[in-house]
Every structure is written in C-alpha cells, then in structure tokens.
Design a protein around this motif. Structure first.
Motif, PDB file in Angstrom:
ATOM      1  N   LYS A   1       0.588  -0.914   0.266  1.00 28.38           N
ATOM      2  CA  LYS A   1      -0.007  -0.313   0.106  1.00 28.38           C
ATOM      3  C   LYS A   1       0.966   1.492   0.208  1.00 28.38           C
ATOM      4  O   LYS A   1       0.881   2.156  -0.704  1.00 28.38           O
ATOM      5  CB  LYS A   1      -1.117   0.305   1.448  1.00 28.38           C
ATOM      6  N   TYR A   2       2.120   1.498   0.894  1.00 30.97           N
ATOM      7  CA  TYR A   2       2.504   2.841   1.073  1.00 30.97           C
ATOM      8  C   TYR A   2       3.817   2.318  -0.475  1.00 30.97           C
ATOM      9  O   TYR A   2       4.057   3.806  -0.621  1.00 30.97           O
ATOM     10  CB  TYR A   2       3.380   2.032   1.981  1.00 30.97           C
ATOM     11  N   LEU A   3       3.783   1.216  -0.576  1.00 27.39           N
ATOM     12  CA  LEU A   3       4.498   2.066  -2.048  1.00 27.39           C
ATOM     13  C   LEU A   3       3.873   1.961  -2.950  1.00 27.39           C
ATOM     14  O   LEU A   3       4.310   3.120  -4.325  1.00 27.39           O
ATOM     15  CB  LEU A   3       5.288  -0.030  -2.641  1.00 27.39           C
ATOM     16  N   THR A   4       2.893   1.574  -3.078  1.00 28.38           N
ATOM     17  CA  THR A   4       1.580   2.556  -4.541  1.00 28.38           C
ATOM     18  C   THR A   4       0.993   3.850  -4.372  1.00 28.38           C
ATOM     19  O   THR A   4       1.650   4.235  -5.150  1.00 28.38           O
ATOM     20  CB  THR A   4       0.534   1.472  -4.384  1.00 28.38           C
ATOM     21  N   LEU A   5       1.712   3.823  -2.902  1.00 25.81           N
ATOM     22  CA  LEU A   5       1.658   5.622  -2.482  1.00 25.81           C
ATOM     23  C   LEU A   5       2.331   6.276  -3.075  1.00 25.81           C
ATOM     24  O   LEU A   5       2.127   7.543  -3.331  1.00 25.81           O
ATOM     25  CB  LEU A   5       1.309   5.171  -1.502  1.00 25.81           C
TER      26      LEU A   5
ATOM     27  N   THR B   1       4.010   2.742  10.768  1.00 27.90           N
ATOM     28  CA  THR B   1       4.806   4.465  12.019  1.00 27.90           C
ATOM     29  C   THR B   1       6.815   4.395  10.684  1.00 27.90           C
ATOM     30  O   THR B   1       6.928   5.645  10.554  1.00 27.90           O
ATOM     31  CB  THR B   1       5.070   3.944  13.188  1.00 27.90           C
ATOM     32  N   GLY B   2       6.675   3.910  10.898  1.00 29.04           N
ATOM     33  CA  GLY B   2       8.217   3.909   9.531  1.00 29.04           C
ATOM     34  C   GLY B   2       7.391   4.576   8.473  1.00 29.04           C
ATOM     35  O   GLY B   2       8.195   5.254   8.164  1.00 29.04           O
ATOM     36  N   ALA B   3       6.589   3.762   7.793  1.00 25.84           N
ATOM     37  CA  ALA B   3       6.451   5.304   6.400  1.00 25.84           C
ATOM     38  C   ALA B   3       5.970   6.877   6.748  1.00 25.84           C
ATOM     39  O   ALA B   3       6.260   7.742   6.301  1.00 25.84           O
ATOM     40  CB  ALA B   3       5.221   4.489   5.770  1.00 25.84           C
ATOM     41  N   LEU B   4       5.598   6.807   7.839  1.00 26.32           N
ATOM     42  CA  LEU B   4       4.868   7.858   8.389  1.00 26.32           C
ATOM     43  C   LEU B   4       6.815   8.998   8.630  1.00 26.32           C
ATOM     44  O   LEU B   4       6.331  10.191   8.319  1.00 26.32           O
ATOM     45  CB  LEU B   4       4.065   8.012   9.652  1.00 26.32           C
ATOM     46  N   ILE B   5       7.299   8.169   9.437  1.00 26.30           N
ATOM     47  CA  ILE B   5       8.174   9.273   9.290  1.00 26.30           C
ATOM     48  C   ILE B   5       9.412   8.828   8.244  1.00 26.30           C
ATOM     49  O   ILE B   5       9.835  10.530   8.344  1.00 26.30           O
ATOM     50  CB  ILE B   5       9.418   7.988  10.866  1.00 26.30           C
ATOM     51  N   GLY B   6       9.508   8.467   8.119  1.00 23.18           N
ATOM     52  CA  GLY B   6       9.984   8.627   6.609  1.00 23.18           C
ATOM     53  C   GLY B   6       9.832   9.272   5.242  1.00 23.18           C
ATOM     54  O   GLY B   6      10.281   9.668   4.646  1.00 23.18           O
ATOM     55  N   GLY B   7       8.413   9.603   5.369  1.00 29.45           N
ATOM     56  CA  GLY B   7       8.246  10.219   4.877  1.00 29.45           C
ATOM     57  C   GLY B   7       8.217  11.920   5.120  1.00 29.45           C
ATOM     58  O   GLY B   7       8.476  12.553   3.996  1.00 29.45           O
ATOM     59  N   ALA B   8       8.247  12.225   5.978  1.00 30.83           N
ATOM     60  CA  ALA B   8       8.041  13.432   6.725  1.00 30.83           C
ATOM     61  C   ALA B   8       9.329  13.482   6.437  1.00 30.83           C
ATOM     62  O   ALA B   8       9.435  15.038   6.336  1.00 30.83           O
ATOM     63  CB  ALA B   8       7.934  13.447   7.970  1.00 30.83           C
ATOM     64  N   ILE B   9      10.597  12.937   6.460  1.00 33.55           N
ATOM     65  CA  ILE B   9      12.414  13.268   6.651  1.00 33.55           C
ATOM     66  C   ILE B   9      12.853  13.529   5.564  1.00 33.55           C
ATOM     67  O   ILE B   9      13.233  14.207   4.834  1.00 33.55           O
ATOM     68  CB  ILE B   9      13.350  11.882   7.276  1.00 33.55           C
ATOM     69  N   GLY B  10      11.706  12.469   4.663  1.00 35.38           N
ATOM     70  CA  GLY B  10      11.810  12.284   2.902  1.00 35.38           C
ATOM     71  C   GLY B  10      11.447  14.247   2.631  1.00 35.38           C
ATOM     72  O   GLY B  10      12.455  14.754   1.581  1.00 35.38           O
TER      73      GLY B  10
ATOM     74  N   ALA C   1       9.074   7.760   2.907  1.00 38.04           N
ATOM     75  CA  ALA C   1       7.287   6.949   3.167  1.00 38.04           C
ATOM     76  C   ALA C   1       8.079   5.120   2.494  1.00 38.04           C
ATOM     77  O   ALA C   1       7.919   4.334   3.008  1.00 38.04           O
ATOM     78  CB  ALA C   1       6.487   7.747   1.851  1.00 38.04           C
ATOM     79  N   ALA C   2       8.327   5.233   1.774  1.00 39.26           N
ATOM     80  CA  ALA C   2       8.681   4.018   0.396  1.00 39.26           C
ATOM     81  C   ALA C   2       9.923   3.089   1.630  1.00 39.26           C
ATOM     82  O   ALA C   2       9.898   2.199   1.831  1.00 39.26           O
ATOM     83  CB  ALA C   2       8.679   3.805  -0.476  1.00 39.26           C
ATOM     84  N   ALA C   3      10.947   3.671   1.824  1.00 41.74           N
ATOM     85  CA  ALA C   3      12.178   2.674   2.960  1.00 41.74           C
ATOM     86  C   ALA C   3      11.598   2.863   3.784  1.00 41.74           C
ATOM     87  O   ALA C   3      11.938   1.800   4.801  1.00 41.74           O
ATOM     88  CB  ALA C   3      12.955   3.916   2.296  1.00 41.74           C
ATOM     89  N   GLY C   4      10.721   3.990   4.787  1.00 43.80           N
ATOM     90  CA  GLY C   4      10.256   4.353   6.044  1.00 43.80           C
ATOM     91  C   GLY C   4       9.575   2.536   6.393  1.00 43.80           C
ATOM     92  O   GLY C   4       9.725   1.474   7.495  1.00 43.80           O
ATOM     93  N   ALA C   5       8.593   2.497   5.438  1.00 42.63           N
ATOM     94  CA  ALA C   5       7.356   1.255   5.484  1.00 42.63           C
ATOM     95  C   ALA C   5       8.765  -0.080   5.459  1.00 42.63           C
ATOM     96  O   ALA C   5       8.556  -1.095   6.284  1.00 42.63           O
ATOM     97  CB  ALA C   5       6.449   1.192   4.087  1.00 42.63           C
ATOM     98  N   ILE C   6       8.951  -0.336   4.628  1.00 44.49           N
ATOM     99  CA  ILE C   6      10.289  -1.331   4.332  1.00 44.49           C
ATOM    100  C   ILE C   6      10.955  -1.625   5.632  1.00 44.49           C
ATOM    101  O   ILE C   6      11.264  -2.638   6.222  1.00 44.49           O
ATOM    102  CB  ILE C   6      11.464  -1.033   2.853  1.00 44.49           C
ATOM    103  N   ILE C   7      11.588  -0.260   6.220  1.00 45.02           N
ATOM    104  CA  ILE C   7      13.056  -0.625   6.773  1.00 45.02           C
ATOM    105  C   ILE C   7      12.306  -0.484   8.118  1.00 45.02           C
ATOM    106  O   ILE C   7      12.449  -1.519   9.267  1.00 45.02           O
ATOM    107  CB  ILE C   7      13.628   0.207   7.356  1.00 45.02           C
ATOM    108  N   GLY C   8      10.540  -0.137   8.424  1.00 47.89           N
ATOM    109  CA  GLY C   8       9.438  -0.456   9.559  1.00 47.89           C
ATOM    110  C   GLY C   8       9.477  -1.854   9.675  1.00 47.89           C
ATOM    111  O   GLY C   8       9.116  -2.549  11.179  1.00 47.89           O
ATOM    112  N   ASN C   9       9.121  -2.611   8.738  1.00 47.99           N
ATOM    113  CA  ASN C   9       7.951  -3.394   8.212  1.00 47.99           C
ATOM    114  C   ASN C   9       9.183  -4.692   9.166  1.00 47.99           C
ATOM    115  O   ASN C   9       9.121  -5.987   9.264  1.00 47.99           O
ATOM    116  CB  ASN C   9       8.118  -4.091   7.074  1.00 47.99           C
ATOM    117  N   ASN C  10      10.708  -4.757   8.259  1.00 50.97           N
ATOM    118  CA  ASN C  10      11.673  -5.453   9.148  1.00 50.97           C
ATOM    119  C   ASN C  10      13.051  -5.666  10.158  1.00 50.97           C
ATOM    120  O   ASN C  10      13.673  -5.975   9.888  1.00 50.97           O
ATOM    121  CB  ASN C  10      12.870  -5.636   7.644  1.00 50.97           C
ATOM    122  N   VAL C  11      12.345  -4.157  10.906  1.00 53.63           N
ATOM    123  CA  VAL C  11      13.364  -4.072  11.938  1.00 53.63           C
ATOM    124  C   VAL C  11      12.274  -3.666  13.140  1.00 53.63           C
ATOM    125  O   VAL C  11      11.714  -3.569  12.860  1.00 53.63           O
ATOM    126  CB  VAL C  11      14.195  -3.079  11.868  1.00 53.63           C
TER     127      VAL C  11
END
Length: 127
Positions: free
Chosen positions: A9-13, A57-66, A40-50
């Motif tokens: 979902k986040y990768l599509t977004l 949460t990873g997507a939201l943080i990654g999206g804001a920083i990006g 957001a894409a990187a955050g979703a991947i990292i948040g999902n795997n760690v």
C-alpha cells in the motif's frame, strides 16, 4: 492487514506521489513530493523489517524526513527558497501596491512569487 500488504500500500502511494510530482513547476514542491514518497517507501520497508515490524510508523517518519530533505534540495537547486540577488532565473524585486509586498518573477516559467518564495501567481499561457 499483514506487513506485506501494508508495505505494498505504501509503495503504491509512493509511486503515485512521485508521478504527480513530475507535473509540479516549483522545484521545492517537486522535491518535497519525491522525497516524501521515497522516504515513505523506505520507512515502510525498514519499519516492517526491524523492531516491532510497524510499517505504518516507519512510512510516516520516513515520509516526513524525505519531504523535508526533498524540499530543501529543490530550493537549493533553484538557488534558494525566496528571492536571491545571485539567482539568474529571478527578476529584480517588484512592489505590489495592493498587497504591500515585494515579489519576483521566475524568468523560466513566468510564475511570480512573493519575496519569501511562496507562490503569488502561476503563468498560464493562452492558446
């Protein structure tokens, strides 16, 4: 919803936001959209795997920083957000008596911006 579905979902977004950003004229806006999507894409991947596997949460943080990083990069590419005497793509400052503010014109696009860089008008050619 499992982690893979959330990540998809986040990768599509992210891909959708990047495609829309390609249509933007303002480099800061374009940079923010692309940076936010990539973050957001990187955050979703990292948040999902760690950690707890929280892709959202990873997507939201990654999206804001990006988005912040992308906006800054876009401003720097244009010579800075707001008017700069050293930017050859900007006109001299003009006074708008109705608004009681200074503005400049982007000589490449014809768009006008207030001195602080916020959009004033968008040039729309007549066909």
């Amino acid at each position: 919803m499992n982690g893979d579905a959330i990540m998809l979902k986040y990768l599509t977004l992210a891909v959708s936001a990047a495609a829309l950003a390609a249509c933007a004229n303002n480099s800061a806006l374009q940079g923010a959209a692309i940076g936010g999507a990539a973050g957001a894409a990187a955050g979703a991947i990292i948040g999902n795997n760690v950690g707890s596997g929280d892709a959202e949460t990873g997507a939201l943080i990654g999206g804001a920083i990006g988005a912040a990083g992308g906006a800054y990069a876009g401003c720097q590419r244009d010579g800075g957000c707001g008017w700069s005497r050293n930017n050859p793509n900007q006109s001299e400052l003009q006074w708008d008596p109705a608004a009681q503010r200074y503005y400049y014109t982007d000589l490449r696009t014809g768009d006008t911006y207030w001195q602080n860089g916020t959009p004033r008008t968008r040039y729309r050619p007549r066909y």
